[in-house]
Design an enzyme around this catalytic site. Sequence first.
Site, PDB file in Angstrom:
ATOM      1  N   HIS A 148      -4.378  -1.414   8.335  1.00 16.30           N
ATOM      2  CA  HIS A 148      -5.362  -2.366   8.878  1.00 16.30           C
ATOM      3  C   HIS A 148      -6.551  -1.668   9.523  1.00 16.30           C
ATOM      4  O   HIS A 148      -7.050  -2.114  10.562  1.00 16.30           O
ATOM      5  CB  HIS A 148      -4.689  -3.306   9.895  1.00 16.30           C
ATOM      6  CG  HIS A 148      -3.743  -4.274   9.257  1.00 16.30           C
ATOM      7  ND1 HIS A 148      -4.159  -5.398   8.611  1.00 16.30           N
ATOM      8  CD2 HIS A 148      -2.382  -4.249   9.134  1.00 16.30           C
ATOM      9  CE1 HIS A 148      -3.103  -6.055   8.126  1.00 16.30           C
ATOM     10  NE2 HIS A 148      -2.004  -5.371   8.424  1.00 16.30           N
ATOM     11  N   ASP A 168       1.855  -2.337  11.757  1.00 18.22           N
ATOM     12  CA  ASP A 168       2.442  -3.221  10.741  1.00 18.22           C
ATOM     13  C   ASP A 168       1.867  -2.956   9.355  1.00 18.22           C
ATOM     14  O   ASP A 168       0.781  -2.392   9.208  1.00 18.22           O
ATOM     15  CB  ASP A 168       2.183  -4.683  11.108  1.00 18.22           C
ATOM     16  CG  ASP A 168       0.698  -4.970  11.273  1.00 18.22           C
ATOM     17  OD1 ASP A 168      -0.005  -4.134  11.878  1.00 18.22           O
ATOM     18  OD2 ASP A 168       0.238  -6.015  10.790  1.00 18.22           O
ATOM     19  N   GLU A 169       2.617  -3.364   8.376  1.00 20.25           N
ATOM     20  CA  GLU A 169       2.161  -3.458   6.984  1.00 20.25           C
ATOM     21  C   GLU A 169       1.459  -2.198   6.485  1.00 20.25           C
ATOM     22  O   GLU A 169       0.337  -2.258   5.994  1.00 20.25           O
ATOM     23  CB  GLU A 169       1.200  -4.652   6.821  1.00 20.25           C
ATOM     24  CG  GLU A 169       1.861  -5.974   7.124  1.00 20.25           C
ATOM     25  CD  GLU A 169       0.945  -7.149   6.781  1.00 20.25           C
ATOM     26  OE1 GLU A 169       1.368  -7.997   5.986  1.00 20.25           O
ATOM     27  OE2 GLU A 169      -0.185  -7.207   7.327  1.00 20.25           O
ATOM     28  N   VAL A 170       2.115  -1.051   6.611  1.00 20.91           N
ATOM     29  CA  VAL A 170       1.514   0.178   6.106  1.00 20.91           C
ATOM     30  C   VAL A 170       1.882   0.336   4.627  1.00 20.91           C
ATOM     31  O   VAL A 170       3.060   0.332   4.267  1.00 20.91           O
ATOM     32  CB  VAL A 170       1.988   1.400   6.916  1.00 20.91           C
ATOM     33  CG1 VAL A 170       1.290   2.656   6.402  1.00 20.91           C
ATOM     34  CG2 VAL A 170       1.722   1.181   8.391  1.00 20.91           C
ATOM     35  N   ASP A 181       7.726  -3.985  12.488  1.00 23.03           N
ATOM     36  CA  ASP A 181       7.840  -2.987  11.423  1.00 23.03           C
ATOM     37  C   ASP A 181       8.256  -1.627  11.995  1.00 23.03           C
ATOM     38  O   ASP A 181       9.021  -0.890  11.376  1.00 23.03           O
ATOM     39  CB  ASP A 181       6.512  -2.820  10.681  1.00 23.03           C
ATOM     40  CG  ASP A 181       5.834  -4.136  10.322  1.00 23.03           C
ATOM     41  OD1 ASP A 181       5.756  -5.007  11.206  1.00 23.03           O
ATOM     42  OD2 ASP A 181       5.379  -4.265   9.171  1.00 23.03           O
TER      43      ASP A 181
END
Lengths: 539, 518
Positions: B251, B311-313, B364
């Site tokens: 992000h 998050d969300e890597v 995460d």
Amino acid sequence: MNIMFAVSSGRYTRANFILPLLIIIQLGLHTVEGVWPLPQAFTSSTERYPLNPQAFYFGYGKQSAAQQGCSVLDTAFKRYFSLIFPDYSSANGVLRFSVDKPFLVEVSVDQDDCESYPQEDSSEKYNLSVCEGKASLKAETVWGAVRGLETFSQMVYQDDFGSYFVNKTEIEDFPRFQFRGILLDTSRHYLPVQAILKTLDAMAYSKFNVFHWHIVDDPSFPYQSSTFPDLSSKGAFHPMTHIYTQSDVRRVISYARLQGIRVLPEFDSPGHTKSWGKGQSDLLTPCYRGSTPSGTFGPVNPVLPSTYQFMEKLFKEVSSVFPDSYIHLGGDEVNFSCWKSNPDVRAFMQKMGFGADFTKLEAFYIENIVNITSALNKTSIVWQDVFDYHEKIPEDTVLHIWKGLPEVYQTELSRITKAGKRVLLAAPWYINHISYGQDWRNYYTVQPQNFSGTEEQKKLVIGGEVCMWGEYVDATNLNPRLWPRASAAAERLWSDEKQTSSVDSAFPRLQDFRCKLVRRGIQAEPLYVGHCKHEYQGV
Amino acid sequence: KKSRHSTLNHLSFEGVWPLPQAFTSSTERYPLNPQAFYFGYGKQSAAQQGCSVLDTAFKRYFSLIFPDYSSVDQWAFVDKPFLVEVSVDQDDCESYPQEDSSEKYNLSVCEGKASLKAETVWGAVRGLETFSQMVYQDDFGSYFVNKTEIEDFPRFQFRGILLDTSRHYLPVQAILKTLDAMAYSKFNVFHWHIVDDPSFPYQSSTFPDLSSKGAFHPMTHIYTQSDVRRVISYARLQGIRVLPEFDSPGHTKSWGKGQSDLLTPCYRGSTPSGTFGPVNPVLPSTYQFMEKLFKEVSSVFPDSYIHLGGDEVNFSCWKSNPDVRAFMQKMGFGADFTKLEAFYIENIVNITSALNKTSIVWQDVFDYHEKIPEDTVLHIWKGLPEVYQTELSRITKAGKRVLLAAPWYINHISYGQDWRNYYTVQPQNFSGTEEQKKLVIGGEVCMWGEYVDATNLNPRLWPRASAAAERLWSDEKQTSSVDSAFPRLQDFRCKLVRRGIQAEPLYVGHCKHEYQGV
């Protein structure tokens, strides 16, 4: 000038414009591509002319049937000046040492319909030709001229230094459908007059031309009738603060007129009338539990002569208050259980030979109401339900399709047009139904004439309507829910279907248009991640 | 104290949202006259006149209690005066609300006087909000308040709202308005998801290029230091903490525009593809940059927490990069990129720990890493109830504190009364010990910005977020019926509208004063 000649000669054909369309795409949104809904035919160039608000004028062409004093155009000039130069009043600092050459928008119309109301068959066609120092706007009616002014206003842009420009352009434009409506529901929630006026503004920006005013329904009766004042004094949410006075209604109609928008009133019956019963005794059917009245009421009572006397008086008033030649009579979702429970209704059924078929009773009722409005020289619009149970409605009645997914409403379009009736499509544009994501794409890809039928049948589709039912909507969230989602439908209803078949090419154009709406003070919500040069500041 | 239910409907404490913990009320009512209505400090109060939080709260609540005062001068005959006397135990007037700040208050309304007692000024502010909601007008416009006793405190210490100012820029005024409305629902944390992929509006004094190159526009779409201070100071006066989030290593697309070599260059085969992935975890310069940035952030934002994201890597870019692969080998991570992610986050957490800040990270980080410091808070954002309940169990079993956001992703709209879903969440309903349940520090309503900016923020937030607010403040047993909550929330929504908040309707109906701001 040769451009004037070209336009007035009407020799431009569609084919001439298709090639230029492809060229324009490379020019970005500072051209006609930035106009929403997309004009029918246009050429544009990179040649641009600076506009200076201090040397910018509107005027009437010498041959124009309308001249200064024309209420519609005089007010439109004033309105569009502010829309074209949004930071003019606040930009006294932009001193122009070199005053640019003046720029004139010259408007000519064939008919002097300045003081009339827009009608179903009013031409909205216009030709717009922008060249150095002058834009020529020609239209048959003032309503067409107003559409052309909207187009012109969307073509003007500012560079990074705040200077205004417009590109050399030729436009020949007209709507695909004659009826492009928005329904607001002022019964489930009351909308202050100001919220309605703001919606009319935004409608004009998307070239909508009918405000369908679903003014009363079960929850409340905000219309203040001069003949039956009890209807609102007892049936509104509040008898003083939550009503539309005669003066409010006149204000809405007159404001709409100046934008070329018709006001189509709906007084839905025999169902959806709970609030009517509060101020008009004996109007609704008393429901029975066994052999005694239960104390609750159902649809309008179709067996009493007093019902039709009341309706005749009410619609006589409505007909004179609302100048449009159409009245929406509703006729949807009638629940038969109360009628079935009532012994007087059952006796009437027997007497009339309807047997146990309550759709016949409903048809009987609607026929009477349609006759009342016909006698008042009004054409009726009714929801599709009326067609589904009734064949004897007058030829010119318009059926309003509101039910179902594409397969379902396409079948209905076929059936109704096969019977020779005109239709209005609302089913795919129930915009009050919100969901997460870019649902505008669904509104954009509707094909109103994609159903099995002859060319003649296709022509019976008079247009479409975006419905904003009010269960969950009032003045707090109306604008962001309407805009720009309704604008997606607006392009479908105005523009050529082939030229606007790609929802992906529409996306950046709609994003751009949405920023224009925000700049004009409309709380139009974003379509996706991103920004506008001028964000909404009205918080 | 046992709560006693009354039959007074909306005229009494039942009209207070979120519902106070314990209360008694009566039909005895006292007229209030704006010209004979006073706020004052109790003699024993640790805070006295000059207390910034309470002085401004008095002014603010006077207008909220008497909304049509300025436009009406009909109060010719002066009633007996009415005094709201506030006493607090601590003089924390010039401090910032903290995670462990008490928000407890007692409010006693009797003839001519309301006594509001609290440990802190933050508790007093909550009590003033309650009092303001108890005042009502009769049909003639006269103001009244009923005899009442309230003992109130929040169920959870963390009751947050996330705004996302990266996917769309929100003008400062929109944030301040949200802070107002948050205070009306007794929210106490503004989680400022200030930067993300699409834009970097935070104007850093250390790295000005981040916003000058990474914002949507370098002048009009940024938050200057002065804007940030204004938000923090405005929030403080409402008893609201400002929790900044600088999410990494994913992000971060917008970060790369103003800080070269920060993001990982992605490769196609053996050559850079020209695109960039997450923050580059293998370069020392990355950590030097982060240390400086977080040093600045730590000093700008006074809260003792910083949200680090995590998050969300997406690993595909890291996998494509030969330098990253070499580093993996050197570190002995094998092909397990979660180890690399863990390595990165550990470094960032250590940076903020050294700055005396506690970290909050998205769940995460827990899912791939066990070595995070004990006091790190895990922020649960994924899944339906069964899924997040399992995660609540797992994380609290590991002794970590958790913050629940998953059921309150309020940007996800649908047709109808979805507030009912937000209301019926049971944050402590998961398998675990009493000790584990206590590790749930609260919840957060997230308004992600894909489809939201200043044009639609307010009607999407309110009153839907208020449903979560009652779940996070009030006693669960007393507020177990969503149907009894409905008329109360409708009433509260009308109060919000009356206060100028564009709170959307819950269903068919009307407010006495409709929204006039069109």
